[in-house]
Design a protein around this motif. Structure first.
Motif: not given
Length: 185
Positions: A12-28, A176-185
């Motif tokens: 459940v943590e990996i799914k949240y990390h990979n799909e949502e965490w630190c992803r830009i959100c503008h939805d109310e 983290s800088i080694n995470c494959r999602f570090h440079n994603e928007k």
């Protein structure tokens, strides 16, 4: 091959990390949901919150803040009997208060999104954490936002909660800088 952040260990943590965490959100609705979930986490683990998230979505009318703003003491009692959610009276009462305050902020700023992103002038904070670094618990930004939310009457919005919230909605990128999602928007 890049890895993922070390804190994400369970499914459940990996799914949240990979799909949502630190992803830009503008939805109310999502901004409100994350604010409530972060407040519900106080004293608990994020894994616990993620495991109860679907039950909370169902119990809280899919985090529809307009409906939640109208909840009454009868609804609180009903929620306190729901074993699938976090059953803490103060947190459930804060749910209603925060829904009403969320609506007040929307009226003042045009949207909660405009309000929350105004603290960084719409810019994302990209931290450069090493894989061995611990995640920050708070920052000057979370202190500032927390203070403003509390002044506006929001509950369960201390600086540590707000820092996690800023990560959750992508204002702060702490992959983290080694995470494959570090440079994603």
């Amino acid at each position: 091959m890049k890895d993922i952040c070390k804190w994400a260990k369970t499914e459940v943590e990996i799914k949240y990390h990979n799909e949502e965490w630190c992803r830009i959100c503008h939805d109310e609705i999502k901004l409100f949901e994350m604010l409530i979930l972060e407040g519900m986490q106080a004293g608990l683990t994020w894994k616990c919150i993620l495991n109860k998230r679907e039950n909370m979505r169902e119990a809280f009318d899919n985090f529809d803040y307009k409906k939640i703003a109208k909840y009454d003491s009868k609804k609180i009692e009903e929620l306190l009997n729901n074993k699938g959610i976090i059953r803490n009276r103060r947190k459930l009462e804060a749910l209603i208060i925060n829904a009403n305050k969320f609506i007040e902020v929307q009226k003042e700023f045009g949207s909660f999104d405009k309000y929350i992103w105004s603290f960084t002038k719409g810019k994302r904070i990209n931290n450069k954490l090493k894989p061995t670094d611990d995640l920050p618990a708070r920052s000057e930004l979370s202190d500032l936002i927390s203070k403003d939310l509390i002044k506006r009457g929001f509950k369960f919005t201390g600086s540590i909660i707000i820092y996690s919230y800023l990560q959750g909605i992508g204002i702060v990128n702490d992959h983290s800088i080694n995470c494959r999602f570090h440079n994603e928007k």
